[in-house]
Write a protein that holds these residues in place. Structure first.
Motif, PDB file in Angstrom:
ATOM      1  N   VAL A 180       0.839  -1.199   0.000  1.00 18.65           N
ATOM      2  CA  VAL A 180       0.000   0.000   0.000  1.00 18.65           C
ATOM      3  C   VAL A 180       0.875   1.251   0.000  1.00 18.65           C
ATOM      4  CG1 VAL A 180      -1.758   1.305   1.257  1.00 18.65           C
ATOM      5  CG2 VAL A 180      -1.883  -1.199   1.159  1.00 18.65           C
ATOM      6  N   LEU A 181       1.867   1.282   0.872  1.00 20.67           N
ATOM      7  CA  LEU A 181       2.754   2.445   0.941  1.00 20.67           C
ATOM      8  C   LEU A 181       3.490   2.649  -0.382  1.00 20.67           C
ATOM      9  CD1 LEU A 181       4.334   2.022   4.503  1.00 20.67           C
ATOM     10  CD2 LEU A 181       2.346   3.376   3.849  1.00 20.67           C
ATOM     11  N   ALA A 182       3.976   1.564  -0.954  1.00 19.48           N
ATOM     12  CA  ALA A 182       4.746   1.667  -2.194  1.00 19.48           C
ATOM     13  C   ALA A 182       3.876   2.120  -3.357  1.00 19.48           C
ATOM     14  CB  ALA A 182       5.396   0.322  -2.521  1.00 19.48           C
ATOM     15  N   SER A 183       2.597   1.712  -3.365  1.00 20.99           N
ATOM     16  CA  SER A 183       1.716   2.102  -4.464  1.00 20.99           C
ATOM     17  C   SER A 183       1.320   3.567  -4.394  1.00 20.99           C
ATOM     18  CB  SER A 183       0.453   1.223  -4.458  1.00 20.99           C
ATOM     19  OG  SER A 183      -0.348   1.492  -3.318  1.00 20.99           O
ATOM     20  N   ARG A 184       1.396   4.171  -3.204  1.00 20.07           N
ATOM     21  CA  ARG A 184       0.970   5.560  -3.034  1.00 20.07           C
ATOM     22  C   ARG A 184       2.121   6.545  -3.035  1.00 20.07           C
ATOM     23  NH1 ARG A 184      -2.100   8.183  -3.542  1.00 20.07           N
ATOM     24  NH2 ARG A 184      -3.410   8.868  -1.823  1.00 20.07           N
ATOM     25  N   SER A 185       3.339   6.077  -2.769  1.00 24.86           N
ATOM     26  CA  SER A 185       4.467   6.993  -2.634  1.00 24.86           C
ATOM     27  C   SER A 185       5.700   6.467  -3.366  1.00 24.86           C
ATOM     28  CB  SER A 185       4.805   7.186  -1.147  1.00 24.86           C
ATOM     29  OG  SER A 185       6.094   7.732  -0.991  1.00 24.86           O
ATOM     30  N   PRO A 186       6.243   7.248  -4.304  1.00 23.62           N
ATOM     31  CA  PRO A 186       7.489   6.841  -4.965  1.00 23.62           C
ATOM     32  C   PRO A 186       8.648   6.681  -3.982  1.00 23.62           C
ATOM     33  CG  PRO A 186       6.436   8.654  -6.145  1.00 23.62           C
ATOM     34  CD  PRO A 186       5.705   8.509  -4.851  1.00 23.62           C
ATOM     35  N   VAL A 187       8.620   7.447  -2.911  1.00 22.60           N
ATOM     36  CA  VAL A 187       9.702   7.373  -1.920  1.00 22.60           C
ATOM     37  C   VAL A 187       9.657   6.027  -1.200  1.00 22.60           C
ATOM     38  CG1 VAL A 187      10.674   8.407   0.166  1.00 22.60           C
ATOM     39  CG2 VAL A 187       9.732   9.873  -1.639  1.00 22.60           C
ATOM     40  N   PHE A 188       8.475   5.622  -0.742  1.00 24.37           N
ATOM     41  CA  PHE A 188       8.346   4.316  -0.109  1.00 24.37           C
ATOM     42  C   PHE A 188       8.647   3.196  -1.106  1.00 24.37           C
ATOM     43  CE2 PHE A 188       5.333   6.446   3.016  1.00 24.37           C
ATOM     44  CZ  PHE A 188       6.209   6.342   4.080  1.00 24.37           C
ATOM     45  N   HIS A 189       8.214   3.373  -2.333  1.00 26.45           N
ATOM     46  CA  HIS A 189       8.485   2.371  -3.363  1.00 26.45           C
ATOM     47  C   HIS A 189       9.983   2.159  -3.531  1.00 26.45           C
ATOM     48  CE1 HIS A 189       8.935   0.740  -7.467  1.00 26.45           C
ATOM     49  NE2 HIS A 189       7.788   0.133  -7.211  1.00 26.45           N
ATOM     50  N   ASP A 242       4.835  16.325   0.849  1.00 26.87           N
ATOM     51  CA  ASP A 242       6.007  16.815   0.119  1.00 26.87           C
ATOM     52  C   ASP A 242       7.190  15.863   0.301  1.00 26.87           C
ATOM     53  OD1 ASP A 242       7.249  19.263  -1.313  1.00 26.87           O
ATOM     54  OD2 ASP A 242       8.625  18.910   0.357  1.00 26.87           O
ATOM     55  N   LYS A 243       7.380  15.387   1.515  1.00 29.92           N
ATOM     56  CA  LYS A 243       8.516  14.516   1.818  1.00 29.92           C
ATOM     57  C   LYS A 243       8.404  13.177   1.087  1.00 29.92           C
ATOM     58  CE  LYS A 243      10.864  12.314   5.760  1.00 29.92           C
ATOM     59  NZ  LYS A 243      10.882  12.190   7.250  1.00 29.92           N
ATOM     60  N   TYR A 244       7.178  12.628   1.024  1.00 35.68           N
ATOM     61  CA  TYR A 244       6.992  11.300   0.436  1.00 35.68           C
ATOM     62  C   TYR A 244       6.389  11.364  -0.975  1.00 35.68           C
ATOM     63  CZ  TYR A 244       8.332   9.698   5.008  1.00 35.68           C
ATOM     64  OH  TYR A 244       9.048   9.478   6.163  1.00 35.68           O
ATOM     65  N   ASP A 245       6.337  12.573  -1.528  1.00 36.20           N
ATOM     66  CA  ASP A 245       5.976  12.776  -2.936  1.00 36.20           C
ATOM     67  C   ASP A 245       4.588  12.215  -3.264  1.00 36.20           C
ATOM     68  OD1 ASP A 245       6.367  13.757  -5.458  1.00 36.20           O
ATOM     69  OD2 ASP A 245       7.535  12.065  -6.176  1.00 36.20           O
ATOM     70  N   ILE A 246       3.619  12.547  -2.415  1.00 34.27           N
ATOM     71  CA  ILE A 246       2.234  12.148  -2.663  1.00 34.27           C
ATOM     72  C   ILE A 246       1.501  13.379  -3.176  1.00 34.27           C
ATOM     73  CG2 ILE A 246       0.136  11.157  -1.658  1.00 34.27           C
ATOM     74  CD1 ILE A 246       1.870   9.726   0.358  1.00 34.27           C
ATOM     75  N   LEU A 247       1.445  13.519  -4.475  1.00 34.31           N
ATOM     76  CA  LEU A 247       1.011  14.764  -5.101  1.00 34.31           C
ATOM     77  C   LEU A 247      -0.457  15.075  -4.845  1.00 34.31           C
ATOM     78  CD1 LEU A 247       2.890  14.560  -8.528  1.00 34.31           C
ATOM     79  CD2 LEU A 247       3.609  15.668  -6.404  1.00 34.31           C
ATOM     80  N   ASP A 248      -1.325  14.049  -4.823  1.00 37.49           N
ATOM     81  CA  ASP A 248      -2.741  14.319  -4.606  1.00 37.49           C
ATOM     82  C   ASP A 248      -2.996  14.865  -3.205  1.00 37.49           C
ATOM     83  OD1 ASP A 248      -1.987  11.443  -4.241  1.00 37.49           O
ATOM     84  OD2 ASP A 248      -3.920  11.368  -3.242  1.00 37.49           O
ATOM     85  N   LEU A 249      -2.306  14.350  -2.205  1.00 41.25           N
ATOM     86  CA  LEU A 249      -2.445  14.869  -0.844  1.00 41.25           C
ATOM     87  C   LEU A 249      -1.904  16.291  -0.762  1.00 41.25           C
ATOM     88  CD1 LEU A 249      -3.081  14.703   2.151  1.00 41.25           C
ATOM     89  CD2 LEU A 249      -0.932  13.454   2.488  1.00 41.25           C
ATOM     90  N   LYS A 250      -0.798  16.542  -1.429  1.00 42.16           N
ATOM     91  CA  LYS A 250      -0.235  17.889  -1.427  1.00 42.16           C
ATOM     92  C   LYS A 250      -1.225  18.884  -2.026  1.00 42.16           C
ATOM     93  CE  LYS A 250       3.979  20.430  -2.672  1.00 42.16           C
ATOM     94  NZ  LYS A 250       5.333  20.327  -3.257  1.00 42.16           N
ATOM     95  N   GLU A 251      -1.893  18.499  -3.110  1.00 39.67           N
ATOM     96  CA  GLU A 251      -2.844  19.399  -3.754  1.00 39.67           C
ATOM     97  C   GLU A 251      -4.090  19.600  -2.897  1.00 39.67           C
ATOM     98  OE1 GLU A 251      -4.291  22.129  -6.327  1.00 39.67           O
ATOM     99  OE2 GLU A 251      -2.263  21.290  -6.161  1.00 39.67           O
ATOM    100  N   VAL A 252      -4.549  18.540  -2.233  1.00 41.16           N
ATOM    101  CA  VAL A 252      -5.702  18.664  -1.336  1.00 41.16           C
ATOM    102  C   VAL A 252      -5.387  19.636  -0.198  1.00 41.16           C
ATOM    103  CG1 VAL A 252      -7.102  17.427   0.359  1.00 41.16           C
ATOM    104  CG2 VAL A 252      -6.706  16.425  -1.881  1.00 41.16           C
ATOM    105  N   CYS A 253      -4.206  19.507   0.381  1.00 40.58           N
ATOM    106  CA  CYS A 253      -3.789  20.428   1.444  1.00 40.58           C
ATOM    107  C   CYS A 253      -3.681  21.851   0.905  1.00 40.58           C
ATOM    108  CB  CYS A 253      -2.454  19.987   2.037  1.00 40.58           C
ATOM    109  SG  CYS A 253      -2.494  18.415   2.919  1.00 40.58           S
ATOM    110  N   HIS A 254      -3.110  21.985  -0.275  1.00 38.43           N
ATOM    111  CA  HIS A 254      -2.950  23.298  -0.919  1.00 38.43           C
ATOM    112  C   HIS A 254      -4.311  23.989  -1.058  1.00 38.43           C
ATOM    113  CE1 HIS A 254      -1.187  25.614  -4.617  1.00 38.43           C
ATOM    114  NE2 HIS A 254      -1.565  26.414  -3.643  1.00 38.43           N
ATOM    115  N   GLU A 255      -5.284  23.288  -1.624  1.00 39.38           N
ATOM    116  CA  GLU A 255      -6.604  23.872  -1.833  1.00 39.38           C
ATOM    117  C   GLU A 255      -7.268  24.210  -0.501  1.00 39.38           C
ATOM    118  OE1 GLU A 255      -8.009  24.743  -4.640  1.00 39.38           O
ATOM    119  OE2 GLU A 255      -6.388  23.972  -5.922  1.00 39.38           O
ATOM    120  N   SER A 256      -7.126  23.333   0.482  1.00 38.97           N
ATOM    121  CA  SER A 256      -7.765  23.556   1.770  1.00 38.97           C
ATOM    122  C   SER A 256      -7.170  24.764   2.494  1.00 38.97           C
ATOM    123  CB  SER A 256      -7.629  22.307   2.640  1.00 38.97           C
ATOM    124  OG  SER A 256      -8.206  22.501   3.906  1.00 38.97           O
TER     125      SER A 256
END
Length: 328
Positions: A180-189, A242-256
């Motif tokens: 799960v972690l690897a599928s969501r984050s290039p860093v964990f992958h 930002d640290k784990y390169d999860i772009l969708d979460l970063k954008e959700v936080c940005h908008e919020s």
């Protein structure tokens, strides 16, 4: 005339309107009935011919997402051994108002008759400009299936089902799943794909996160985060995204973070926008401070910021001030 004279009976994708006698009037409109996402009306108008109309009720939903309907419509004469007159099948016709589907019937109907509408499909236009999407196909593939899958994924986390990696944070540990972690984050992958310590020892050390924040971070990854906990930990989640390169979460936080800028948080938001390269948030903060004059309401905080803040960011504030003055 009884209330039942206007009621349309429905089941699944079928609607039937029973009319006992139309002789006493020249126009009748049914009560609204629900099929799919829309409320519908049937109406009959008796002139030289009988005009039958089917249309969705006018609403914001109809204006924004008018139905694209496929249906079979019949008029069944109860007094004539249920003799039926059937309109040729309608396929993918967009219906917005009561003139979009009109069926003039030349054959006179007397006494009781039934208007029978069988909806074969209902679609809406794709927001991306592609082929229209069936609401019923969409309901199964994206709603039922996804909700069930997310619920199961959430249970894997909350119940610790077959976890295979331990994450040690600043004040505790929690189990998770490599896949799960690897599928969501290039860093964990990357961690799990190379011969790194995390792969060999089945542990990850993240000392810069508390267990409360990391649990919230994991709940986002697993799809079972609650709105309140997201709101509480937005800035920490932005850092993790930002640290784990999860772009969708970063954008959700940005908008919020752009939704509730105020005098108490604008300088902190501005610094985070600059740190995490959030252009829209940075622009919004600068406009709030300068164009809307809030810079004068936080003089003490601004003076402290000017003493120790990022030099380039301070220059951006002054440039915004100068550009605003030029507009006067």
């Amino acid at each position: 005339m009884s209330e039942s004279a206007f009621r349309v009976e429905t089941t699944a994708r079928l609607a039937q309107w029973r009319i006992d006698n139309l002789a006493s009037c020249t126009y009748r409109k049914s009560d609204p009935f629900k099929i799919g996402n829309w409320n519908w009306h049937l109406s009959v108008e008796k002139n030289r011919a009988l005009y039958l109309r089917l249309h969705p009720e006018i609403s914001n939903l109809t204006r924004d997402n008018p139905p694209i309907a496929s249906f079979i419509i019949r008029v069944i004469c109860s007094a004539d051994d249920r003799k039926a007159l059937t309109h040729p099948e309608i396929t993918d016709k967009q219906l917005k108002n009561n003139d979009d589907f009109v069926w003039p019937i030349e054959i006179p109907f007397t006494g009781k008759f039934i208007i029978d509408v069988e909806f074969l499909d209902l679609k809406t236009a794709s927001p991306n400009g592609g082929e229209p999407c069936s609401i019923w196909a969409e309901g199964f593939t994206t709603k039922q299936s996804n909700e069930t899958a997310l619920a199961c994924l959430g249970r894997m986390l909350t119940e610790g089902i077959n976890t295979d990696i331990i994450i040690n944070v600043s004040d505790g540990s929690i189990g998770a799943h490599r896949a799960v972690l690897a599928s969501r984050s290039p860093v964990f992958h990357s961690m799990f794909s190379h011969n790194l310590q995390e792969k060999e020892l089945s542990t990850i050390n993240i000392p810069d996160m508390s267990i409360e924040v990391f649990q919230t971070f994991l709940r986002y990854i697993y799809g079972n985060i609650e709105h309140e906990e997201f709101q509480t930990h937005r800035l920490a989640l932005l850092q993790a995204a930002d640290k784990y390169d999860i772009l969708d979460l970063k954008e959700v936080c940005h908008e919020s973070l752009m939704e509730d800028i105020d005098a108490k948080n604008v300088l902190e938001r501005l610094q985070n926008a600059n740190l995490y390269r959030l252009h829209k948030l940075k622009t919004s903060c600068l406009r709030y401070l300068v164009k809307f004059g809030k810079i004068y309401d936080i003089r003490d905080d601004l003076n402290a910021f000017l003493q120790c803040g990022d030099r380039e960011l301070i220059a951006d504030i002054f440039n915004e001030v100068l550009n605003t003055w030029k507009g006067f």
